[in-house]
Design a protein around this motif. Structure first.
Motif, PDB file in Angstrom:
ATOM      1  N   PHE A 175       0.850  -1.191   0.000  1.00  0.00           N
ATOM      2  CA  PHE A 175       0.000   0.000   0.000  1.00  0.00           C
ATOM      3  C   PHE A 175       0.888   1.243   0.000  1.00  0.00           C
ATOM      4  O   PHE A 175       1.902   1.294   0.690  1.00  0.00           O
ATOM      5  N   GLY A 220      -0.337 -10.051   0.127  1.00  0.00           N
ATOM      6  CA  GLY A 220       0.002  -8.908   0.967  1.00  0.00           C
ATOM      7  C   GLY A 220      -0.155  -9.268   2.432  1.00  0.00           C
ATOM      8  O   GLY A 220      -0.673 -10.336   2.782  1.00  0.00           O
ATOM      9  N   SER A 260      -1.811  -7.568   5.913  1.00  0.00           N
ATOM     10  CA  SER A 260      -2.756  -6.509   6.236  1.00  0.00           C
ATOM     11  C   SER A 260      -3.228  -6.608   7.673  1.00  0.00           C
ATOM     12  O   SER A 260      -3.418  -7.700   8.201  1.00  0.00           O
ATOM     13  N   ILE A 277      -6.307  -6.225   9.643  1.00  0.00           N
ATOM     14  CA  ILE A 277      -7.639  -6.283   9.065  1.00  0.00           C
ATOM     15  C   ILE A 277      -8.644  -6.868  10.042  1.00  0.00           C
ATOM     16  O   ILE A 277      -8.300  -7.676  10.886  1.00  0.00           O
ATOM     17  N   PRO A 312     -11.567  -7.201   2.916  1.00  0.00           N
ATOM     18  CA  PRO A 312     -10.963  -7.708   1.674  1.00  0.00           C
ATOM     19  C   PRO A 312     -11.701  -8.898   1.075  1.00  0.00           C
ATOM     20  O   PRO A 312     -11.629  -9.132  -0.132  1.00  0.00           O
ATOM     21  N   PRO A 355      -2.042  -8.503  12.265  1.00  0.00           N
ATOM     22  CA  PRO A 355      -1.782  -8.583  10.834  1.00  0.00           C
ATOM     23  C   PRO A 355      -2.152  -9.953  10.283  1.00  0.00           C
ATOM     24  O   PRO A 355      -1.933 -10.973  10.922  1.00  0.00           O
ATOM     25  N   LEU A 379     -12.191  -1.877   6.535  1.00  0.00           N
ATOM     26  CA  LEU A 379     -10.785  -2.138   6.261  1.00  0.00           C
ATOM     27  C   LEU A 379      -9.934  -1.289   7.194  1.00  0.00           C
ATOM     28  O   LEU A 379      -9.990  -0.078   7.152  1.00  0.00           O
ATOM     29  N   THR A 437      -3.988  -1.677   5.074  1.00  0.00           N
ATOM     30  CA  THR A 437      -3.370  -2.687   4.257  1.00  0.00           C
ATOM     31  C   THR A 437      -1.963  -2.224   3.937  1.00  0.00           C
ATOM     32  O   THR A 437      -1.777  -1.346   3.107  1.00  0.00           O
ATOM     33  N   SER A 488       1.790  -3.981   3.219  1.00  0.00           N
ATOM     34  CA  SER A 488       2.572  -5.209   3.151  1.00  0.00           C
ATOM     35  C   SER A 488       4.042  -4.868   3.136  1.00  0.00           C
ATOM     36  O   SER A 488       4.443  -3.745   2.856  1.00  0.00           O
TER      37      SER A 488
END
Length: 466
Positions: A319, A370, A372, A374, A378, A425, A460, A463, A465
């Motif tokens: 990102f 990736g 993320s 979260i 996604p 993550p 979200l 994000t 990575s």
């Protein structure tokens, strides 16, 4: 070789560079400036010194000034009588590691041992534990931020180069007098035996300090201990709670200095992109950056029934941190943050699908990949969300992403405090075939009206990575 360079870059960035920037930019988990109308703070590092520290204590006593001494444990061990005198005369004693060595060059366990060893020495001499810590050279690492109520990291607002003898008492005094004001935290040194310092430098420091103490007396200012300054600045002393626990959910306003540091942070990202040849679908307004590489993790079952396995080619997503910072700093609520991020991703996936179609050399790519932080979101695009394997990468990713979230999230520390168990993550993957079938022709027309009406959590979180 590339993998080794990548890991070295990751480790240096996560462990040292980013934490250092954020502590300077936002004062995250550190105390570096106080509030008050008539008080400032004198702090002294590297001692005690058997020659100069007693002279300094005499000077402070003469002007009825209180100070904070961040002592090196090995020096304290050799001079217990000076430590006892500091304590008896009402000064605060903090920790400056057992040896004067940067935290960037020590493992987290080693830093912890340095702190505990020095604290035991102080307790043995005074009968009390200390909760105040200044890392050598003010350099923090990622794991320094994980120390919660047990340790308060203290930096400074003004330093003067007093470790150099050639600076001279007159020049040093002018520098100090220019900074003499309520709330200031002065960094000074009562020992000149540290690498890079001059042995006799404290001579000039004390000559300059006497002029400052005289001026402070004339101006109605007084030097107080760091714990007193924290208390009067609206924070709790370490050990009973952390300072500045809450942060209002409002856009981040940056001073010119913070803008400069953000610029350096983003410059660091550009260097990363250059070294590893990251690409993007939209150079004017990038959302994702990406590169191809070989997958080395555990097998992952994906949404189309296929499996991502070790040795498969992946498109690794990163990102754009500038975009992430812009979204976070301009969002007025967690819902608004979520909506902006969902829309950004929604816009980019069709671009990414078209890019892959136009570049036949990417035909061997099996999945998008990736890491993320979260809760949910996604999956609606076709990603599979799964836990990271336990280990150093998972732990360091968690610490770093929480740190970043506290900066860019409009709810800041309140968000971390309320939902820390959710800020974990995750690995996110999407098979390329699913990306192409959903987004290559007509793009994404998925509506997010259900999110617009959602009053609670964002879909979200972030994000990012590595």
């Amino acid at each position: 070789m590339e993998t080794l360079l990548l890991w070295l870059f990751y480790i240096s960035t996560l462990y040292a560079f980013i934490p250092g920037l954020i502590s300077r930019m936002f004062g995250f988990r550190v105390f570096r400036r106080g509030k008050g109308e008539h008080e400032f703070a004198l702090t002294f590092d590297d001692g005690p010194d058997p020659v100069y520290t007693p002279q300094l204590l005499d000077l402070l006593k003469k002007y009825n000034a209180k100070a904070t001494f961040f002592v090196v444990g090995s020096n304290a061990e050799k001079n217990p009588d000076i430590i006892k005198r500091m304590y008896d005369e009402g000064h605060l004693i903090g920790i400056h590691n057992y040896v004067h060595k940067t935290n960037w060059l020590m493992r987290p366990g080693t830093v912890k041992k340095q702190i505990l060893r020095t604290d035991k020495i102080i307790h043995k001499i005074t009968g009390f534990n200390t909760h105040y810590y200044r890392p050598p050279w003010g350099i923090v690492n990622l794991f320094d931020f994980s120390r919660k109520n047990d340790i308060q990291i203290v930096l400074w607002s003004s330093m003067f180069g007093d470790w150099r003898y050639r600076l001279g008492a007159d020049s040093l005094a002018r520098r100090m007098l220019n900074k003499l004001a309520p709330g200031e935290i002065f960094l000074l040194h009562d020992c000149g035996s540290t690498l890079g310092a001059n042995m006799d430098a404290p001579v000039h420091m004390m000559m300059a300090l006497e002029r400052v103490l005289q001026a402070a007396e004339e101006q109605g200012l007084r030097s107080i201990r760091i714990d007193d300054m924290i208390a009067q600045s609206g924070g709790a002393v370490a050990g009973s709670g952390s300072i500045n626990r809450s942060r209002a959910a409002k856009p981040v306003k940056l001073s010119w200095f913070k803008k400069a540091v953000v610029f350096l942070w983003l410059l660091w990202e550009k260097i990363f992109h250059f070294v590893f040849q990251l690409k993007t679908t939209n150079k004017e307004d990038p959302i994702f950056h990406f590169r191809t590489r070989t997958y080395h993790g555990n097998p992952v079952d994906m949404r189309d029934g296929s499996r991502l396995e070790k040795g498969d080619q992946i498109l690794e997503l990163h990102f754009d941190n500038k975009k992430l910072f812009e979204i976070g700093s301009t969002s007025k609520s967690t819902v608004q943050l979520a909506i902006q991020m969902i829309r950004a991703v929604e816009k980019t996936l069709p671009e990414l699908a078209q890019y892959i179609i136009k570049h036949p050399e990417l035909g061997e790519i099996k999945a998008l990949y990736g890491v993320s932080m979260i809760n949910r979101g996604p999956e609606q695009f076709g990603f599979t969300v799964t836990d990271l394997p336990q280990g150093f990468f998972a732990k360091s990713s968690t610490a770093y992403l929480k740190l970043l979230m506290s900066v860019i999230h409009p709810a800041g520390q309140q968000r971390l405090k309320r939902h820390s168990e959710q800020l974990i993550p995750k690995l996110i993957v999407m098979p390329i075939n699913l990306l192409l079938s959903r987004f290559a022709v007509s793009g994404s027309h998925r509506q997010i009206t259900e999110l617009d009406n959602e009053p609670t959590e964002p879909a979200l979180e972030a994000t990012i990575s590595y």
